[in-house]
Design a protein around this motif. Structure first.
Motif, short mmCIF file in Angstrom:
data_model
loop_
_atom_site.label_atom_id
_atom_site.label_comp_id
_atom_site.label_asym_id
_atom_site.label_seq_id
_atom_site.Cartn_x
_atom_site.Cartn_y
_atom_site.Cartn_z
N GLY A 1 0.55 -0.94 9.89
CA GLY A 1 0.98 -1.56 9.02
C GLY A 1 2.05 -1.04 8.40
O GLY A 1 2.98 -1.78 7.19
N LYS A 2 2.57 0.19 7.83
CA LYS A 2 4.03 0.56 7.91
C LYS A 2 5.39 -0.11 8.73
O LYS A 2 6.31 -0.85 7.63
CB LYS A 2 3.98 2.08 7.92
CG LYS A 2 3.08 2.98 7.15
CD LYS A 2 4.14 4.18 7.03
CE LYS A 2 3.04 4.94 6.26
NZ LYS A 2 3.48 4.83 4.70
N LEU A 3 5.09 -0.17 9.75
CA LEU A 3 5.89 -1.35 10.15
C LEU A 3 6.19 -2.91 10.10
O LEU A 3 7.34 -3.75 9.84
CB LEU A 3 5.73 -1.30 11.56
CG LEU A 3 6.38 -0.12 13.07
CD1 LEU A 3 5.64 0.10 14.33
CD2 LEU A 3 7.78 0.83 12.56
N TYR B 1 10.50 -5.64 13.91
CA TYR B 1 8.92 -5.41 12.98
C TYR B 1 7.85 -5.99 13.92
O TYR B 1 7.22 -5.17 14.02
CB TYR B 1 9.93 -4.90 11.71
CG TYR B 1 10.47 -3.78 11.38
CD1 TYR B 1 10.30 -2.35 11.01
CD2 TYR B 1 11.77 -3.63 10.88
CE1 TYR B 1 10.94 -1.76 11.07
CE2 TYR B 1 12.66 -2.94 10.81
CZ TYR B 1 12.29 -1.72 10.50
OH TYR B 1 13.29 -0.89 10.58
N LYS C 1 5.19 -3.81 7.76
CA LYS C 1 5.91 -4.27 5.57
C LYS C 1 7.49 -3.96 6.08
O LYS C 1 7.91 -4.33 5.12
CB LYS C 1 5.58 -3.10 4.78
CG LYS C 1 3.75 -3.20 4.94
CD LYS C 1 3.91 -2.07 3.86
CE LYS C 1 2.14 -2.57 3.27
NZ LYS C 1 2.16 -1.04 2.31
N ARG C 2 8.27 -4.01 7.09
CA ARG C 2 9.77 -3.68 7.06
C ARG C 2 9.96 -5.32 7.57
O ARG C 2 11.44 -5.16 7.86
CB ARG C 2 10.05 -2.26 8.33
CG ARG C 2 9.67 -1.43 8.30
CD ARG C 2 9.98 0.15 6.71
NE ARG C 2 11.11 -0.31 6.24
CZ ARG C 2 11.95 0.30 5.21
NH1 ARG C 2 10.89 0.59 4.39
NH2 ARG C 2 13.15 0.28 4.92
N LYS D 1 -2.00 2.60 10.09
CA LYS D 1 -1.88 2.88 9.05
C LYS D 1 0.14 2.37 9.78
O LYS D 1 0.41 2.04 8.91
CB LYS D 1 -1.48 4.22 8.74
CG LYS D 1 -3.20 4.38 8.02
CD LYS D 1 -3.29 5.36 7.11
CE LYS D 1 -5.11 5.94 6.56
NZ LYS D 1 -4.54 7.09 5.78
N LEU D 2 0.25 3.16 10.82
CA LEU D 2 1.49 3.24 11.10
C LEU D 2 1.73 1.72 10.88
O LEU D 2 3.44 1.40 11.12
CB LEU D 2 2.02 3.68 12.83
CG LEU D 2 3.62 3.49 13.01
CD1 LEU D 2 4.45 4.03 12.66
CD2 LEU D 2 3.60 4.52 14.24
N PHE E 1 10.76 7.18 7.62
CA PHE E 1 9.30 7.77 7.70
C PHE E 1 9.99 9.04 8.75
O PHE E 1 10.47 8.78 9.89
CB PHE E 1 8.05 7.23 7.38
CG PHE E 1 8.06 6.41 8.53
CD1 PHE E 1 8.03 6.71 9.89
CD2 PHE E 1 8.24 5.14 8.01
CE1 PHE E 1 7.83 5.62 10.70
CE2 PHE E 1 7.99 4.17 9.65
CZ PHE E 1 7.76 4.58 10.78
N LEU F 1 4.96 10.46 11.83
CA LEU F 1 3.79 10.41 11.49
C LEU F 1 2.81 9.77 12.23
O LEU F 1 3.43 9.48 13.37
CB LEU F 1 4.25 8.85 10.92
CG LEU F 1 4.69 8.72 9.06
CD1 LEU F 1 4.95 6.96 8.61
CD2 LEU F 1 3.88 9.77 8.16
N ARG G 1 12.53 -6.21 5.00
CA ARG G 1 13.51 -5.98 4.31
C ARG G 1 14.88 -6.38 4.66
O ARG G 1 15.24 -6.87 5.77
CB ARG G 1 13.96 -4.27 5.24
CG ARG G 1 14.56 -3.42 4.88
CD ARG G 1 13.88 -2.32 4.38
NE ARG G 1 15.99 -1.19 4.20
CZ ARG G 1 15.80 -0.95 2.89
NH1 ARG G 1 15.20 -0.85 2.16
NH2 ARG G 1 16.93 -0.16 3.08
#
Length: 580
Positions: free
Chosen positions: A144-146, A96, A148-149, A141-142, A133, A136, A152
């Motif tokens: 940032g979402k990656l 990620y 955060k994974r 922002k994408l 998701f 998107l 996981r």
């Protein structure tokens, strides 16, 4: 025409034939083709009337592709928790982090959105497929979402089939639009779909035996004994073969539904080199636009691989845009034909010779050749490439009336775009001049570092933007890119797809004497230059050959630019005096 229609047109299922076999209908540029299931054999065709053509969704004229949809499938099975990826706490964290940093680079969304939008969907692969998701936009922002994974927690098995089916459903929305489709499938091992399947005798032969008995495997490790049946080995193989075939059938369904030349599939193996990646590799062979990469656990290779995929995706989108442009109708010059030239004189204020300044990012006037008072360019091209058509040209000095002009300076080649829409697009010329200038700057740095003399040097010809009078255009001026004509046999050493020629084009006779005093082998080979290493460096120099320079230079550009640039597709001439 059929081949072009199948590659770029809208694809739909047609009514089956009288024998029940499937057929497909392709629509492109106002023509409909019905083909057999392979798409290679025409059954019938017809031209649409004007109303039908305008109502159809197929790309027409010089429109761009309608955006892109990238589906990421990331392995989230228990093995991804391992901490064997250098610099990371887990394989999941490495994947990620590299996706956020190296795959979705700044500006990638702009390159992939065309006339629509660039969207991304994420599926995590475990026992079942989890859609994290969907669709998107490709922006900060994408990333940032990656990122955060990364924390996981991976768990359980990595079942390919549910994830492939989920990806199919996500892409199904784009079946009838003109988006470019990308499926990136990343795993650290073979599929686990076989684990709980029963064999034809009713046993789960891939599960541990209820007895709890342990056996020693080939590596000498103890593991639980598997459930047996009357032909356990054959049953286990039959189950894994079934899983492989089901994966391949699903990939074929992707191609049949969305277009075999429309979907790009990349399978990336990031795990132990000892793992079995046969399924991933075979999946990649089912579609013409696909790739398989086995990276081991090198995070450096993972970063390079993901960066390479972004370049491939951008190139594929660019090729579709080019396919929708209008090719110019040109009459090529025959080899035995004497060029008929158009002549332009310096006295015409519209004739300009300009050079692009990479520092200021503007064009500056360049001096004409001494003694020249005009410029001549052939009426017909003599060669063409992927983007340009090439004309013979030169600077000239006009003689007395009735006498042919004399050539001044070296012979030149003038280049114009192959497509009508790009003829007056100054940005298209500027991009080419800028890239050529950057390549020359890297070549000069390479030559200084290598320091092995002229035969081992590399250089790129200076390109100029010429502006000429052209009454056929509304602006009254035409543009062409002009370079010095290369003399000697034209060769190609590598290309954008990773091919490197094995032919030894440079006829090099190695001097028998030791390295001359004007060569510093320590600098040439990147050595520290200490006394005890000098003899070894001279020994290495004896094995060097100018044929190795192009690939060496391509690698050098990637490393010296900190992996931001890679100069390849190298083609040109070589001689012992001027080098490459």
């Amino acid at each position: 025409e059929l081949q072009e229609t199948v590659k770029y047109g809208k694809r739909e299922r047609a009514n089956p034939g009288s024998d029940g076999k499937p057929r497909f209908k392709f629509t492109w540029k106002g023509v409909v083709y019905v083909t057999d299931e392979t798409g290679k054999h025409e059954i019938t065709s017809w031209r649409l009337n004007e109303r039908e053509e305008t109502e159809g969704p197929a790309v027409q004229g010089n429109e761009e592709f309608g955006g892109s949809h990238t589906v990421l499938v990331v392995d989230n099975s228990g093995s991804m928790r391992k901490d064997d990826a250098p610099g990371y706490n887990s394989r999941t964290e490495a994947v990620y982090d590299c996706l956020a940093r190296d795959f979705f680079q700044e500006g990638l969304g702009d390159k992939l959105k065309g006339s629509g939008d660039a969207v991304v969907s994420l599926i995590e692969m475990s026992d079942e497929a989890h859609v994290v998701f969907e669709r998107l936009p490709m922006d900060a922002k994408l990333q940032g979402k990656l990122a955060k994974r990364k924390k996981r927690r991976a768990r359980s098995h990595g079942n390919y089939l549910p994830s492939l089916k989920a990806a199919f459903e996500l892409l199904k929305v784009d079946q009838h639009n003109d988006k470019q489709l990308f499926l990136i499938f990343l795993s650290d091992g073979a599929p686990s779909d076989h684990c709980f399947r029963e064999c034809r005798h009713g046993f789960c032969v891939w599960q541990a035996s209820e007895s709890g008995e342990q056996v020693q495997d080939k590596a000498g490790q103890l593991r639980k004994k598997l459930t047996s049946c009357i032909s356990a080995w054959k049953c286990r193989k039959a189950i894994t073969d079934d899983v492989l075939q089901e994966c391949l059938d699903l990939v074929s369904d992707f191609g049949d539904t969305f277009g075999r030349d429309r979907l790009f599939l990349a399978t990336v193996a990031f795990g132990s080199p000892e793992e079995d990646y046969q399924v991933m590799q075979t999946m990649s062979k089912k579609l013409p636009r696909s790739s398989f990469q086995k990276l081991g656990l090198s995070t450096g290779l993972l970063k390079t691989s993901l960066s390479s995929l972004t370049s491939t995706m951008t190139s594929l989108c660019s090729s579709v845009t080019s396919a929708s442009l209008t090719l110019r109708r040109l009459v090529m010059m025959r080899e035995d034909q004497v060029a008929q030239m158009d002549v332009y004189l310096h006295s015409d204020p519209q004739l300009k010779k300009q050079v692009y300044n990479r520092g200021t990012k503007v064009y500056e006037r360049a001096p004409f050749e001494s003694g020249a008072d005009g410029f001549a360019i052939a009426k017909n091209p003599f060669e063409q490439g992927a983007e340009w058509v090439v004309y013979k040209s030169c600077e000239i000095k006009v003689k007395a009336k009735g006498q042919a002009p004399a050539t001044v300076g070296p012979m030149l080649v003038a280049k114009e775009p192959k497509h009508e829409e790009l003829l007056d697009n100054k940005d298209f010329y500027t991009k080419s001049c800028r890239i050529q200038g950057e390549a020359e700057a890297l070549a000069q740095l390479f030559n200084r570092r290598l320091n092995l003399g002229p035969a081992f040097s590399i250089s790129f010809v200076q390109c100029y933007l010429w502006q000429t009078p052209d009454l056929r255009k509304a602006s009254g001026v035409g543009l062409c890119k002009v370079e010095q004509e290369l003399t000697g046999k034209f060769r190609k050493w590598n290309n954008n797809a990773g091919h490197v020629t094995k032919k030894r084009y440079c006829k090099w006779e190695r001097p028998e004497a030791n390295v001359s005093s004007d060569v510093n082998p320590g600098v040439a080979l990147g050595a520290i230059g200490e006394d005890d290493e000098e003899e070894e460096d001279q020994h290495l120099f004896e094995f060097m050959d100018p044929n190795d320079v192009p690939s060496c230079f391509s690698h050098f550009t990637f490393v010296s630019s900190e992996e931001r640039q890679l100069v390849c597709d190298l083609q040109g001439t070589w001689n012992v005096v001027d080098g490459l």
